[in-house]
Scaffold this motif. Structure first.
Motif, PDB file in Angstrom:
ATOM      1  N   TYR A  68       0.818  -1.224   0.000  1.00 47.17           N
ATOM      2  CA  TYR A  68       0.000   0.000   0.000  1.00 47.17           C
ATOM      3  C   TYR A  68       0.844   1.262   0.000  1.00 47.17           C
ATOM      4  O   TYR A  68       0.350   2.343   0.295  1.00 47.17           O
ATOM      5  CB  TYR A  68      -0.967  -0.012   1.190  1.00 47.17           C
TER       6      TYR A  68
ATOM      7  N   ASP B 181      -9.379  -1.438   2.967  1.00 46.33           N
ATOM      8  CA  ASP B 181      -9.480  -2.670   2.182  1.00 46.33           C
ATOM      9  C   ASP B 181      -9.793  -3.867   3.069  1.00 46.33           C
ATOM     10  O   ASP B 181     -10.555  -4.747   2.701  1.00 46.33           O
ATOM     11  CB  ASP B 181      -8.161  -2.935   1.441  1.00 46.33           C
TER      12      ASP B 181
ATOM     13  N   TYR C 196      -5.032   0.377   3.707  1.00 45.50           N
ATOM     14  CA  TYR C 196      -5.048  -1.041   4.111  1.00 45.50           C
ATOM     15  C   TYR C 196      -6.249  -1.310   5.008  1.00 45.50           C
ATOM     16  O   TYR C 196      -6.986  -2.280   4.802  1.00 45.50           O
ATOM     17  CB  TYR C 196      -3.744  -1.388   4.838  1.00 45.50           C
TER      18      TYR C 196
END
Lengths: 504, 96
Positions: free
Chosen positions: A216, A226, A223
């Motif tokens: 990332y 996600d 992160y």
């Protein structure tokens, strides 16, 4: 090869075990208590006896937030459940900065409770040690690795692991400590493996961030998005309406009920409202963490007019695996029986650490008892093994004794914890360890017995009133304190008697 | 116990292994995590999570393995070899 391995391992275990042992004793003890974090929080807020789970909780919480956080950029509502019967609201002001409040789920009125961190203090201490910076977390992570190595190498090299499990030779000094250490080590072995590995997983973004950094490009927030499935572009089903009226509490209540319908029995745990004041607010409903083992929580996102615009039902295989590992460590899914087993396993881990630390000292004691001088390790053992429970009991007693409206009350509770611990350390430094054990054992017993007492003077509250009204959560904490107190006093009396016999 | 008593490892040797286990193990895990995060297929989140979970397993494996060999140099080879492999793979990966 194997014998070289055995010897190196044995040596590493026996004299490098001291420092991680102190650390892991503290982690295990506070971690075990954290399984009852909500129950301890309830005990530490005895005023909140009226609160109860209520289906109207989301409705009331939003109404409250519209009054006090109308121009906020984010609302967060943690809905009540059986273990924590209060609504917790948190909102982010226009200029940033978070504010939070506890609400009665039945009315939405702010609950006036004493300022306390409750069980959260032990929860944070469990992985942070309240140490400056992140040093506590780093040390704990390395200790977890050491523990994994110790456990696995122990299984490989320990030839008598089965026999040792059934071996206990009491009243034999060093041998008894060794047997106790082995039994405590073997009984809950799978638990220790699971808890130390999953513990590492919970601290990944600090201890092992390099995969995230690389994938990332250093954007930890991306992160996190996600990981929760929020970074994946939502399927926009319709074009956005121009602007709709500000979010109503009925809409939120409606989408919560819809979410629970879509999950077929799953319950809503958390509601997040982005930009509540604007015409394009979104409401995200997260499933309750106690409804499943995995901590990869499903969520549903709705527009302000109640249309479903995005959903997350779980990530890919890796995210799911991590969610399970994370969830296993926190054990939010466990019912009363399993929770108690986890708690017992944690206490066994605590006992394993304590017996190992004592064994370390006993093994190195010179044969000539008269010439034995107490070592720093022996004194530290008293200050850690007896001192930490004293600190915890002092925290609980301070929770009862500090005045209700004292400014900075929360910090004073923490100070009581650390001051008591420092007192135990000073005591261990100035007395001989044999006397300090007895002294501190008695203090621990008295503090535990004293902690339930002040509440007995509050009308309609305290142990007997709680038993009468069926408030078994608070009553159980009280009874656990009394049991611990009696146990500490009993052990101390036995120790004292045996010492007098030995001297006679 | 072995019938033939072997020379017990000294304190220095054990300290050396502990350093290799914790420091070396961390280095292997960090390099593995960083390299695997970009080499593994699939979405970034899956690759990153797989990478750091595997890195933890490697950490424990390396930390165990350094206690096996008799010689300290071999113990450090167990640390440095995977480090070199992951560095090389990462370098090749970043070029491709």
């Amino acid at each position: 090869m194997k014998d070289g391995f055995r010897q190196t391992m044995a040596l590493a275990h026996s004299w490098a075990g001291l420092f991680p042992g102190w650390l892991l004793y503290a982690v295990f003890l506070t971690g075990s208590l954290t399984y009852y974090r909500q129950e301890i929080s309830q005990w530490m807020r005895p005023e909140l006896s009226g609160a109860a789970v209520d289906p109207q909780a989301p409705l009331h919480a939003v109404e409250r937030l519209r009054q006090i956080g109308a121009d906020a950029r984010l609302w967060r509502i943690d809905l009540p459940d059986a273990r924590n019967p209060v609504t917790e609201i948190l909102w982010k002001g226009k200029e940033g900065g978070f504010r939070s409040d506890l609400l009665d789920p039945r009315t939405g009125e702010a609950l006036r409770a004493r300022q306390t961190m409750g069980g959260d203090f032990l929860f944070y201490f469990h992985f942070d040690l309240n140490a400056p910076g992140r040093i506590g977390r780093w040390l704990i992570c390395f200790a977890a690795i050491a523990m994994l190595v110790a456990i696995i190498s122990g299984i490989i090299t320990h030839r008598r692991i089965f026999a040792d499990f059934f071996t206990f030779r009491p009243r034999k000094g060093q041998r008894s400590w060794l047997d106790a250490h082995n039994v405590a080590g073997v009984v809950a072995l799978p638990f220790y493996l699971m808890i130390s590995f999953t513990g590492l997983v919970t601290l990944t973004s600090m201890f092992m961030p390099w995969a995230i950094q690389r994938a990332y490009h250093g954007d930890m927030a991306a992160y996190a998005r996600d990981l929760a499935g929020r970074g994946i572009a939502p399927v926009v089903l319709h074009a956005r309406p121009m602007a709709s009226p500000p979010l109503s509490s009925e809409t939120v209540d409606h989408v919560v009920k819809r979410a629970e319908g879509l999950w077929r029995g799953g319950r809503a745990g958390r509601i997040l409202v982005d930009d509540p004041a604007s015409g394009h607010a979104t409401v995200t409903v997260e499933r309750r963490d106690s409804d499943g083992i995995s901590y990869d929580l499903p969520w549903l996102r709705f527009e302000g007019d109640g249309r479903l615009v995005a959903r997350h039902d779980g990530g890919g295989p890796a995210v799911t695996t991590q969610g399970w590992l994370y969830g296993l460590h926190l054990a939010r899914f466990s019912g009363a029986g399993l929770r108690f087993l986890f708690f017992l396993s944690g206490l066994l881990g605590t006992a394993m650490m304590a017996t190992g630390l004592i064994l370390w000292v006993v093994k190195r004691r010179p044969k000539d008892v008269a010439r034995a001088r107490p070592t720093a390790a022996e004194r530290t053992n008293v200050a850690v093994i007896a001192g930490l429970p004293i600190a915890i009991a002092s925290l609980l007693l301070a929770n009862r004794l500090l005045p209700f409206g004292l400014p900075g009350r929360m910090a004073w509770e923490a100070s009581a914890f650390f001051l008591a611990w420092i007192a135990a350390l000073v005591n261990a430094l100035w007395m001989t360890p044999a006397r300090a054990w007895i002294w501190q054992g008695r203090w621990l017993g008295l503090l535990c017995l004293a902690a339930p007492v002040p509440q007995l003077f509050v009308p309609g509250s305290g142990l007997f009133a709680w038993i009468g009204s069926g408030d078994m959560v608070r009553a159980s904490v009280d009874m656990a304190l009394v049991a611990t107190g009696l146990l500490a006093l009993g052990i101390t009396t036995l120790m004292k008697a045996r010492r007098s016999v030995a001297r006679a | 116990m072995a019938l033939v008593k072997q020379a017990a490892p000294g304190r220095k040797a054990v300290l050396n292994r502990i350093a290799a286990a914790l420091g070396g193990g961390y280095a292997v895990a960090a390099l593995a995590a960083s390299t695997l995060a970009v080499m593994l297929p699939g979405p970034a989140i899956e690759a990153a999570v797989t990478a750091h979970l595997l890195a933890y397993l490697l950490f424990v494996l390396v930390a165990l393995a350094v206690f096996v060999p008799r010689r300290g140099a071999t113990a450090w080879a167990i640390v440095l070899l995977p480090c070199a492999v992951f560095l090389l793979a990462g370098w090749l990966g970043s070029r491709g």
